[in-house]
Motif scaffolding. Structure first.
Motif, PDB file in Angstrom:
ATOM      1  N   GLU A  31      -5.389   7.137  17.912  1.00 31.22           N
ATOM      2  CA  GLU A  31      -3.968   7.469  18.079  1.00 31.22           C
ATOM      3  C   GLU A  31      -3.100   6.220  18.231  1.00 31.22           C
ATOM      4  OE1 GLU A  31      -2.317  10.241  17.409  1.00 31.22           O
ATOM      5  OE2 GLU A  31      -4.299  10.900  16.762  1.00 31.22           O
ATOM      6  N   GLN A  32      -3.623   5.178  18.843  1.00 26.28           N
ATOM      7  CA  GLN A  32      -2.889   3.909  18.923  1.00 26.28           C
ATOM      8  C   GLN A  32      -2.662   3.344  17.522  1.00 26.28           C
ATOM      9  OE1 GLN A  32      -5.785   2.036  21.662  1.00 26.28           O
ATOM     10  NE2 GLN A  32      -3.961   1.247  22.698  1.00 26.28           N
ATOM     11  N   VAL A  33      -3.689   3.414  16.698  1.00 25.64           N
ATOM     12  CA  VAL A  33      -3.574   2.920  15.326  1.00 25.64           C
ATOM     13  C   VAL A  33      -2.555   3.751  14.562  1.00 25.64           C
ATOM     14  CG1 VAL A  33      -4.810   2.604  13.140  1.00 25.64           C
ATOM     15  CG2 VAL A  33      -5.906   1.967  15.303  1.00 25.64           C
ATOM     16  N   ARG A  34      -2.602   5.057  14.715  1.00 25.29           N
ATOM     17  CA  ARG A  34      -1.646   5.943  14.030  1.00 25.29           C
ATOM     18  C   ARG A  34      -0.204   5.576  14.419  1.00 25.29           C
ATOM     19  NH1 ARG A  34      -2.633  10.704  11.813  1.00 25.29           N
ATOM     20  NH2 ARG A  34      -4.490  11.078  13.070  1.00 25.29           N
ATOM     21  N   ARG A  35       0.029   5.371  15.715  1.00 27.85           N
ATOM     22  CA  ARG A  35       1.381   5.011  16.174  1.00 27.85           C
ATOM     23  C   ARG A  35       1.824   3.670  15.586  1.00 27.85           C
ATOM     24  NH1 ARG A  35      -0.484   7.207  21.045  1.00 27.85           N
ATOM     25  NH2 ARG A  35      -0.966   5.148  21.859  1.00 27.85           N
ATOM     26  N   ARG A  36       0.913   2.697  15.587  1.00 29.75           N
ATOM     27  CA  ARG A  36       1.252   1.368  15.047  1.00 29.75           C
ATOM     28  C   ARG A  36       1.557   1.446  13.550  1.00 29.75           C
ATOM     29  NH1 ARG A  36       3.758  -2.801  14.077  1.00 29.75           N
ATOM     30  NH2 ARG A  36       2.642  -4.677  13.511  1.00 29.75           N
ATOM     31  N   LEU A  37       0.747   2.170  12.813  1.00 33.22           N
ATOM     32  CA  LEU A  37       0.986   2.304  11.377  1.00 33.22           C
ATOM     33  C   LEU A  37       2.304   3.027  11.097  1.00 33.22           C
ATOM     34  CD1 LEU A  37      -2.603   3.153  10.078  1.00 33.22           C
ATOM     35  CD2 LEU A  37      -1.363   0.985   9.825  1.00 33.22           C
ATOM     36  N   ASP A  89       4.771   6.646   5.690  1.00 32.98           N
ATOM     37  CA  ASP A  89       3.729   7.674   5.766  1.00 32.98           C
ATOM     38  C   ASP A  89       2.377   7.020   6.027  1.00 32.98           C
ATOM     39  OD1 ASP A  89       2.113   9.901   5.594  1.00 32.98           O
ATOM     40  OD2 ASP A  89       2.364  10.160   3.425  1.00 32.98           O
ATOM     41  N   PRO A  90       1.912   7.019   7.270  1.00 32.58           N
ATOM     42  CA  PRO A  90       0.643   6.362   7.585  1.00 32.58           C
ATOM     43  C   PRO A  90      -0.599   7.162   7.190  1.00 32.58           C
ATOM     44  CG  PRO A  90       1.569   7.290   9.573  1.00 32.58           C
ATOM     45  CD  PRO A  90       2.581   7.506   8.474  1.00 32.58           C
ATOM     46  N   GLU A  91      -0.436   8.425   6.807  1.00 32.68           N
ATOM     47  CA  GLU A  91      -1.602   9.287   6.568  1.00 32.68           C
ATOM     48  C   GLU A  91      -2.555   8.781   5.487  1.00 32.68           C
ATOM     49  OE1 GLU A  91      -2.757  11.561   8.671  1.00 32.68           O
ATOM     50  OE2 GLU A  91      -1.019  10.909   9.825  1.00 32.68           O
ATOM     51  N   PRO A  92      -2.071   8.265   4.353  1.00 29.01           N
ATOM     52  CA  PRO A  92      -3.035   7.745   3.370  1.00 29.01           C
ATOM     53  C   PRO A  92      -3.898   6.612   3.942  1.00 29.01           C
ATOM     54  CG  PRO A  92      -0.909   8.056   2.326  1.00 29.01           C
ATOM     55  CD  PRO A  92      -0.705   8.266   3.810  1.00 29.01           C
ATOM     56  N   VAL A  93      -3.303   5.750   4.736  1.00 31.18           N
ATOM     57  CA  VAL A  93      -4.052   4.653   5.349  1.00 31.18           C
ATOM     58  C   VAL A  93      -4.997   5.202   6.416  1.00 31.18           C
ATOM     59  CG1 VAL A  93      -3.863   2.512   6.695  1.00 31.18           C
ATOM     60  CG2 VAL A  93      -2.253   2.976   4.834  1.00 31.18           C
ATOM     61  N   MET A  94      -4.557   6.185   7.159  1.00 30.85           N
ATOM     62  CA  MET A  94      -5.415   6.779   8.191  1.00 30.85           C
ATOM     63  C   MET A  94      -6.712   7.308   7.581  1.00 30.85           C
ATOM     64  SD  MET A  94      -3.968   6.395  11.136  1.00 30.85           S
ATOM     65  CE  MET A  94      -4.969   7.489  12.123  1.00 30.85           C
ATOM     66  N   ARG A 125      -1.831  -4.107   7.931  1.00 32.26           N
ATOM     67  CA  ARG A 125      -2.421  -3.599   6.683  1.00 32.26           C
ATOM     68  C   ARG A 125      -3.942  -3.694   6.772  1.00 32.26           C
ATOM     69  NH1 ARG A 125       1.623  -0.875   4.609  1.00 32.26           N
ATOM     70  NH2 ARG A 125       3.511  -2.097   4.475  1.00 32.26           N
ATOM     71  N   LEU A 126      -4.631  -2.917   5.919  1.00 29.93           N
ATOM     72  CA  LEU A 126      -6.091  -2.934   5.913  1.00 29.93           C
ATOM     73  C   LEU A 126      -6.612  -4.041   5.004  1.00 29.93           C
ATOM     74  CD1 LEU A 126      -6.902   0.886   5.811  1.00 29.93           C
ATOM     75  CD2 LEU A 126      -6.802  -0.643   7.782  1.00 29.93           C
ATOM     76  N   HIS A 127      -7.693  -4.676   5.422  1.00 31.79           N
ATOM     77  CA  HIS A 127      -8.296  -5.758   4.646  1.00 31.79           C
ATOM     78  C   HIS A 127      -8.932  -5.168   3.387  1.00 31.79           C
ATOM     79  CE1 HIS A 127     -10.601  -9.180   3.458  1.00 31.79           C
ATOM     80  NE2 HIS A 127     -10.079  -9.897   4.442  1.00 31.79           N
ATOM     81  N   PRO A 128      -8.577  -5.672   2.202  1.00 32.23           N
ATOM     82  CA  PRO A 128      -9.096  -5.079   0.961  1.00 32.23           C
ATOM     83  C   PRO A 128     -10.618  -5.145   0.836  1.00 32.23           C
ATOM     84  CG  PRO A 128      -7.794  -7.054   0.494  1.00 32.23           C
ATOM     85  CD  PRO A 128      -7.644  -6.772   1.956  1.00 32.23           C
ATOM     86  N   THR A 129     -11.249  -6.199   1.306  1.00 32.80           N
ATOM     87  CA  THR A 129     -12.711  -6.278   1.211  1.00 32.80           C
ATOM     88  C   THR A 129     -13.360  -5.230   2.101  1.00 32.80           C
ATOM     89  OG1 THR A 129     -12.634  -8.630   0.684  1.00 32.80           O
ATOM     90  CG2 THR A 129     -14.730  -7.784   1.500  1.00 32.80           C
ATOM     91  N   VAL A 130     -12.837  -5.037   3.290  1.00 33.91           N
ATOM     92  CA  VAL A 130     -13.395  -4.017   4.182  1.00 33.91           C
ATOM     93  C   VAL A 130     -13.214  -2.637   3.556  1.00 33.91           C
ATOM     94  CG1 VAL A 130     -13.280  -2.953   6.475  1.00 33.91           C
ATOM     95  CG2 VAL A 130     -13.058  -5.435   6.243  1.00 33.91           C
TER      96      VAL A 130
END
Length: 135
Positions: free
Chosen positions: A24-30, A36-41, A65-70
């Motif tokens: 939930e912390q990540v969701r709030r930050r995104l 729209d954070p849902e695709p990243v979630m 943002r998410l690391h592309p390699t990960v």
């Protein structure tokens, strides 16, 4: 065969080095940095520990943002049936063929890491594509 449990010490180490924020912390930050954070979630590596869901910080770039390699590695891990927790443990465990470095230390080598992940080199937990040990 029961999978080897991942120790609390491993999660404590990840929390110390990279952070392990709650989902939930990540969701709030995104939500603060994107409309729209849902695709990243849906792409997040999630760790399920003690009834909670937390997200290893090594998957985030500065700014959230998410690391592309990960992302690529995690997508392949899911295809291989590797659980989130074991993928996370693999990312932070030294690998002999990386000269003792951890995958998380070699994110600039995505093709090499994909090859290691696909070969099951050596995953710390169950892997459907790995042969059982004869121990």
């Amino acid at each position: 065969m029961n999978p080897r449990p991942i120790s609390n010490r491993m999660w404590d180490g990840i929390r110390t080095e990279f952070t392990l924020p709650a989902l939930e912390q990540v969701r709030r930050r995104l939500a603060e940095i994107m409309e729209d954070p849902e695709p990243v979630m849906g792409q997040l590596v999630r760790v399920f520990v003690g009834g909670g869901t937390i997200c290893p910080g090594f998957q985030f770039l500065p700014g959230g943002r998410l690391h592309p390699t990960v992302l690529v590695l995690f997508e392949r891990a899911l295809e291989l049936g590797i659980p989130h927790n074991y993928f996370t443990a693999w990312m932070v465990s030294p690998v002999r063929t990386l000269r003792g470095l951890r995958p998380v230390d070699c994110l600039e080598l995505p093709a090499r890491l994909l090859s290691l992940l696909t070969s099951g080199s050596p995953l710390p937990g169950p892997s459907p594509h790995r042969r059982p040990s004869r121990a």
